[in-house]
Design an enzyme around this catalytic site. Structure first.
Site, PDB file in Angstrom:
ATOM      1  N   ASP A  21      53.157  78.711  -1.109  1.00 14.93           N
ATOM      2  CA  ASP A  21      51.839  78.858  -0.757  1.00 14.93           C
ATOM      3  C   ASP A  21      50.862  78.838  -2.036  1.00 14.93           C
ATOM      4  O   ASP A  21      51.011  79.109  -3.262  1.00 14.93           O
ATOM      5  CB  ASP A  21      51.739  80.011  -0.020  1.00 14.93           C
ATOM      6  N   GLY A  24      46.187  74.677  -1.807  1.00 16.60           N
ATOM      7  CA  GLY A  24      44.859  74.317  -1.225  1.00 16.60           C
ATOM      8  C   GLY A  24      43.923  75.086  -2.104  1.00 16.60           C
ATOM      9  O   GLY A  24      42.810  74.617  -2.849  1.00 16.60           O
ATOM     10  N   ARG A  34      42.271  68.822  -1.729  1.00 14.18           N
ATOM     11  CA  ARG A  34      43.709  69.537  -1.243  1.00 14.18           C
ATOM     12  C   ARG A  34      44.837  68.848  -1.714  1.00 14.18           C
ATOM     13  O   ARG A  34      45.941  69.497  -2.105  1.00 14.18           O
ATOM     14  CB  ARG A  34      43.726  70.177   0.286  1.00 14.18           C
ATOM     15  N   HIS A  38      48.704  69.739  -3.663  1.00 10.84           N
ATOM     16  CA  HIS A  38      49.964  69.488  -3.006  1.00 10.84           C
ATOM     17  C   HIS A  38      50.652  68.446  -4.009  1.00 10.84           C
ATOM     18  O   HIS A  38      51.894  68.795  -4.397  1.00 10.84           O
ATOM     19  CB  HIS A  38      50.159  68.709  -1.769  1.00 10.84           C
ATOM     20  N   SER A  66      55.708  73.300   7.742  1.00 10.09           N
ATOM     21  CA  SER A  66      56.214  74.082   8.866  1.00 10.09           C
ATOM     22  C   SER A  66      55.597  73.231  10.383  1.00 10.09           C
ATOM     23  O   SER A  66      54.961  72.394  10.151  1.00 10.09           O
ATOM     24  CB  SER A  66      55.656  75.379   8.693  1.00 10.09           C
ATOM     25  N   GLU A  68      53.816  74.372  12.352  1.00  2.92           N
ATOM     26  CA  GLU A  68      52.455  74.772  12.410  1.00  2.92           C
ATOM     27  C   GLU A  68      51.590  73.786  11.351  1.00  2.92           C
ATOM     28  O   GLU A  68      50.266  73.393  11.695  1.00  2.92           O
ATOM     29  CB  GLU A  68      51.834  76.213  12.029  1.00  2.92           C
ATOM     30  N   ASN A  69      52.157  73.221  10.418  1.00  2.00           N
ATOM     31  CA  ASN A  69      51.454  72.319   9.447  1.00  2.00           C
ATOM     32  C   ASN A  69      51.075  70.947  10.142  1.00  2.00           C
ATOM     33  O   ASN A  69      49.867  70.293   9.806  1.00  2.00           O
ATOM     34  CB  ASN A  69      52.392  72.035   8.287  1.00  2.00           C
ATOM     35  N   ARG A  72      47.293  70.530  10.776  1.00  5.14           N
ATOM     36  CA  ARG A  72      46.447  70.175   9.636  1.00  5.14           C
ATOM     37  C   ARG A  72      45.697  68.879   9.990  1.00  5.14           C
ATOM     38  O   ARG A  72      46.405  67.866  10.672  1.00  5.14           O
ATOM     39  CB  ARG A  72      47.120  70.318   8.339  1.00  5.14           C
TER      40      ARG A  72
HETATM   41  C1  FPP Z   1      51.004  75.553   1.423  1.00 11.02           C
HETATM   42  O1  FPP Z   1      49.975  75.508   0.766  1.00 11.02           O
HETATM   43  C2  FPP Z   1      52.115  74.269   1.182  1.00 11.02           C
HETATM   44  C3  FPP Z   1      52.212  73.454   1.868  1.00 11.02           C
HETATM   45  C4  FPP Z   1      51.888  73.391   3.371  1.00 11.02           C
HETATM   46  C5  FPP Z   1      53.077  72.281   1.780  1.00 11.02           C
HETATM   47  C6  FPP Z   1      53.931  72.501   0.534  1.00 11.02           C
HETATM   48  C7  FPP Z   1      54.404  71.170  -0.017  1.00 11.02           C
HETATM   49  C8  FPP Z   1      54.531  70.938  -1.479  1.00 11.02           C
HETATM   50  C9  FPP Z   1      54.736  72.064  -2.306  1.00 11.02           C
HETATM   51  C10 FPP Z   1      54.578  69.561  -2.067  1.00 11.02           C
HETATM   52  C11 FPP Z   1      55.322  68.709  -1.464  1.00 11.02           C
HETATM   53  C12 FPP Z   1      56.699  69.024  -1.280  1.00 11.02           C
HETATM   54  C13 FPP Z   1      58.037  68.372  -1.911  1.00 11.02           C
HETATM   55  C14 FPP Z   1      59.338  68.873  -1.157  1.00 11.02           C
HETATM   56  C15 FPP Z   1      57.897  67.307  -2.501  1.00 11.02           C
HETATM   57  P1  FPP Z   1      48.541  75.691   1.115  1.00 11.02           P
HETATM   58  O2  FPP Z   1      48.146  74.219   1.621  1.00 11.02           O
HETATM   59  O3  FPP Z   1      48.674  76.227   2.428  1.00 11.02           O
HETATM   60  O4  FPP Z   1      47.781  76.485   0.249  1.00 11.02           O
HETATM   61  P2  FPP Z   1      46.248  77.200   0.641  1.00 11.02           P
HETATM   62  O5  FPP Z   1      46.876  78.362   1.413  1.00 11.02           O
HETATM   63  O6  FPP Z   1      46.008  77.437  -0.695  1.00 11.02           O
HETATM   64  O7  FPP Z   1      45.458  76.630   1.433  1.00 11.02           O
END
Ligand code: FPP
Length: 248
Positions: A21, A24, A34, A38, A66, A68-69, A72
């Site tokens: 996490d 973003g 954002r 990633h 997830s 839930e993602n 987005r």
């Molecule tokens: C949460 O951060 C992260 C995600 C929803 C996606 C995770 C993806 C990666 C780490 C990169 C791609 C994955 C692979 C396996 C190559 P957030 O966007 O919720 O951060 P925030 O809470 O600060 O907004």
């Protein structure tokens, strides 16, 4: 900060799960979009896989996307799928070289092409690798996993393949997406939030939790080693007393 030499190789967690996490917020702090957060997060994925493989972790499970993602903005969903595709294009050969098996959990059929085919190819190509199992949770939700398991199991009961009285914890777990994987010993969540966000709900009954404010794109080897060193200080009692655990 803990270095590799301070980790006790005889008390490693067998299975480490990570909620990655903070991508973003990392991007926001660096005045970037954002998606770049990633992208930087994908570098941390590579670092985590390399470190776990190097120190002897047997199972690493990453919460990459997830259920839930999907809610987005479409641009962000598309960018995450693209990153995943690039990751598979670039890393499957490395997994072969490192003897890492790739698996995935979640409602995989909802992942669009070409990611789904590349994922299936990667899993197929690496399926005989033995040193570490890397599991990507994709289109994953813990409650949906339990519901999907119930549905399949009830189908087997209705068809007479198993009796209702044969359903115990072990049998139920065999219907989960994670069938065959041991439960996580250690869950790491980066990004300063203290929740499990629908991740591995059944499997984490006795998992040790480690929360850190470090944002996922900043999370590198030394942070992982610190989490493992913290885990090694803990006494896992599984409901027993300290004395019982020591005698065991
Ligand atoms: C949460 O951060 C992260 C995600 C929803 C996606 C995770 C993806 C990666 C780490 C990169 C791609 C994955 C692979 C396996 C190559 P957030 O966007 O919720 O951060 P925030 O809470 O600060 O907004």
């Amino acid at each position: 900060m803990k270095e590799e030499k301070e980790i006790d190789p005889d008390r490693l967690p067998s299975h480490v799960a990570i909620i990655m996490d903070g991508n973003g917020r990392w991007a926001q702090r660096h005045a970037m979009g954002r998606v770049l957060g990633h992208r930087k997060g994908a570098e941390s994925v590579r670092a985590a896989v390399t470190t776990c493989r190097k120190i002897g972790i047997r199972y690493l499970t990453l919460y990459a996307f997830s259920m839930e993602n999907w809610l987005r903005p479409q641009t962000e969903v598309r960018a995450l799928m693209k990153l995943l595709e690039e990751y598979l294009d670039e890393e499957v050969q490395e997994m072969m070289d490192q003897d890492i098996r790739l698996t995935a959990i979640g409602r995989l059929d909802s992942i669009g092409e070409p990611v789904l085919s590349k994922l299936r190819e990667g899993m197929d190509r690496t399926r005989n690798n033995k040193t570490m199992v890397l599991t990507l949770a994709l289109s994953y939700g813990g409650q949906d996993e339990i519901l999907d398991a119930c549905r399949r199991m009830m189908g087997d009961v209705a068809a007479g393949r198993i009796g209702a009285d044969e359903v115990d914890r072990e049998r139920f777990a065999s219907y989960l997406y994670t069938a065959g994987l041991p439960d996580p010993d250690l869950l790491i969540r980066t990004g300063g939030e203290y929740r499990i966000s629908n991740f591995l709900l059944w499997q984490m009954a006795y998992t040790e939790f480690y929360f850190t404010d470090t944002l996922w794109p900043d999370f590198r080897e030394r942070h992982l080693l610190k989490a493992i060193a913290d885990y090694q200080q803990r006494e896992r009692r599984f409901g027993m007393t300290s004395e019982q655990v020591r005698r065991k």
